[in-house]
Design a protein around this motif. Structure first.
Motif, PDB file in Angstrom:
ATOM      1  N   TRP A  52      25.075 -15.692  26.387  1.00 54.84           N
ATOM      2  CA  TRP A  52      23.770 -15.865  25.781  1.00 54.84           C
ATOM      3  C   TRP A  52      23.487 -17.362  25.633  1.00 54.84           C
ATOM      4  N   HIS A  53      22.236 -17.750  25.872  1.00 58.78           N
ATOM      5  CA  HIS A  53      21.790 -19.131  25.702  1.00 58.78           C
ATOM      6  C   HIS A  53      20.695 -19.130  24.641  1.00 58.78           C
ATOM      7  N   ILE A  54      20.772 -20.059  23.715  1.00 55.26           N
ATOM      8  CA  ILE A  54      19.753 -20.176  22.666  1.00 55.26           C
ATOM      9  C   ILE A  54      19.309 -21.630  22.615  1.00 55.26           C
ATOM     10  N   HIS A  55      18.103 -21.870  23.115  1.00 57.72           N
ATOM     11  CA  HIS A  55      17.562 -23.227  23.101  1.00 57.72           C
ATOM     12  C   HIS A  55      16.902 -23.494  21.751  1.00 57.72           C
ATOM     13  N   GLN A  56      17.113 -24.687  21.240  1.00 55.57           N
ATOM     14  CA  GLN A  56      16.580 -25.067  19.931  1.00 55.57           C
ATOM     15  C   GLN A  56      15.165 -25.641  20.024  1.00 55.57           C
ATOM     16  N   THR A  57      14.865 -26.388  21.084  1.00 61.33           N
ATOM     17  CA  THR A  57      13.550 -27.034  21.225  1.00 61.33           C
ATOM     18  C   THR A  57      12.905 -26.774  22.578  1.00 61.33           C
ATOM     19  N   MET A  58      13.662 -26.322  23.532  1.00 62.19           N
ATOM     20  CA  MET A  58      13.195 -26.171  24.914  1.00 62.19           C
ATOM     21  C   MET A  58      12.543 -24.823  25.159  1.00 62.19           C
ATOM     22  N   GLY A 104      14.566 -20.619  20.299  1.00 62.76           N
ATOM     23  CA  GLY A 104      15.049 -19.737  19.243  1.00 62.76           C
ATOM     24  C   GLY A 104      15.327 -18.314  19.663  1.00 62.76           C
ATOM     25  N   ILE A 105      15.146 -18.009  20.946  1.00 65.32           N
ATOM     26  CA  ILE A 105      15.380 -16.657  21.440  1.00 65.32           C
ATOM     27  C   ILE A 105      16.626 -16.664  22.306  1.00 65.32           C
ATOM     28  N   ALA A 106      17.608 -15.864  21.939  1.00 58.02           N
ATOM     29  CA  ALA A 106      18.807 -15.727  22.758  1.00 58.02           C
ATOM     30  C   ALA A 106      18.403 -15.046  24.054  1.00 58.02           C
ATOM     31  N   ASN A 107      18.886 -15.562  25.167  1.00 58.39           N
ATOM     32  CA  ASN A 107      18.539 -14.950  26.439  1.00 58.39           C
ATOM     33  C   ASN A 107      19.704 -15.049  27.406  1.00 58.39           C
ATOM     34  N   GLY A 108      19.719 -14.113  28.327  1.00 56.13           N
ATOM     35  CA  GLY A 108      20.721 -14.089  29.373  1.00 56.13           C
ATOM     36  C   GLY A 108      20.295 -13.088  30.422  1.00 56.13           C
ATOM     37  N   TYR A 109      21.012 -13.102  31.538  1.00 57.53           N
ATOM     38  CA  TYR A 109      20.641 -12.156  32.583  1.00 57.53           C
ATOM     39  C   TYR A 109      21.863 -11.574  33.267  1.00 57.53           C
ATOM     40  N   LYS A 110      21.613 -10.408  33.896  1.00 58.64           N
ATOM     41  CA  LYS A 110      22.630  -9.738  34.704  1.00 58.64           C
ATOM     42  C   LYS A 110      22.054  -9.557  36.101  1.00 58.64           C
ATOM     43  N   ALA A 111      22.800  -9.998  37.104  1.00 65.66           N
ATOM     44  CA  ALA A 111      22.402  -9.806  38.490  1.00 65.66           C
ATOM     45  C   ALA A 111      22.723  -8.375  38.899  1.00 65.66           C
ATOM     46  N   TYR A 112      21.823  -7.757  39.623  1.00 65.19           N
ATOM     47  CA  TYR A 112      22.111  -6.421  40.138  1.00 65.19           C
ATOM     48  C   TYR A 112      21.568  -6.300  41.557  1.00 65.19           C
ATOM     49  N   GLY A 113      21.941  -5.250  42.232  1.00 63.29           N
ATOM     50  CA  GLY A 113      21.552  -5.081  43.631  1.00 63.29           C
ATOM     51  C   GLY A 113      22.722  -5.429  44.526  1.00 63.29           C
ATOM     52  N   ASP A 114      22.406  -5.933  45.728  1.00 64.16           N
ATOM     53  CA  ASP A 114      23.455  -6.151  46.721  1.00 64.16           C
ATOM     54  C   ASP A 114      23.565  -7.587  47.222  1.00 64.16           C
ATOM     55  N   GLU A 131      21.388 -29.442  22.678  1.00 65.21           N
ATOM     56  CA  GLU A 131      20.139 -28.736  22.383  1.00 65.21           C
ATOM     57  C   GLU A 131      20.321 -27.227  22.457  1.00 65.21           C
ATOM     58  N   MET A 132      21.341 -26.761  23.168  1.00 70.15           N
ATOM     59  CA  MET A 132      21.523 -25.335  23.407  1.00 70.15           C
ATOM     60  C   MET A 132      22.772 -24.810  22.709  1.00 70.15           C
TER      61      MET A 132
END
Length: 151
Positions: A52-58, A104-114, A131-132
């Protein structure tokens, strides 16, 4: 899942012809444009979770050019009307959109497919390690299960 206050999902234009295509992402004249700090590309193999990444100002602006990804956001902002809300966006080759994520929003991603995912991030300011904030993908602080959901 609820929509998180301040998150924007913007359909993007592609111009396709027999030579290939042009994929628009973000212009300074777009109403949702904040500022330009840097652009970089995050790549992940299928099944990989980057969170998870949480940016403070970005503010970040994500678009997937190659592959498919599930972007997950969790609102950690103490004064937000959607504090504690989760939002998923499935995007990439079959849903070409820009997802704008405020600080201020925690975000992340999961790759799917092939194939490997190539996601562009046009950030509102240059990267600064201080900052993060980072949390591991399976932290108990965020009530989200990255496993494939059968439904």
């Amino acid at each position: 899942m609820a929509e998180i206050d301040g998150v924007k999902v913007v359909p993007l234009r592609q111009i396709v012809d027999e030579r290939g295509k042009i994929m628009h992402m973000l212009k300074a004249t777009d109403p949702h444009f904040k500022s330009f700090g840097e652009i970089y590309f995050s790549c992940a193999w299928p099944g990989v979770v980057k969170a998870w990444h949480i940016h403070q100002t970005m503010t970040v602006n994500n678009a997937v050019m190659v592959g498919r990804a599930k972007l997950v956001m969790y609102d950690l902002r103490p004064d937000s009307p959607t504090k504690g809300a989760l939002q998923e966006v499935f995007f990439g080759e079959d849903n070409y959109v820009l997802v704008q994520i405020p600080p201020g929003i925690a975000n992340g991603y999961k790759a799917y497919g092939d194939k490997m995912v190539v996601m562009a991030n046009c950030a509102s300011e240059p990267h600064r390690p201080d900052e993060m904030l980072r949390l591991p993908p399976f932290t108990p602080e965020i009530p989200y299960d990255w496993a494939l959901k059968h439904g």
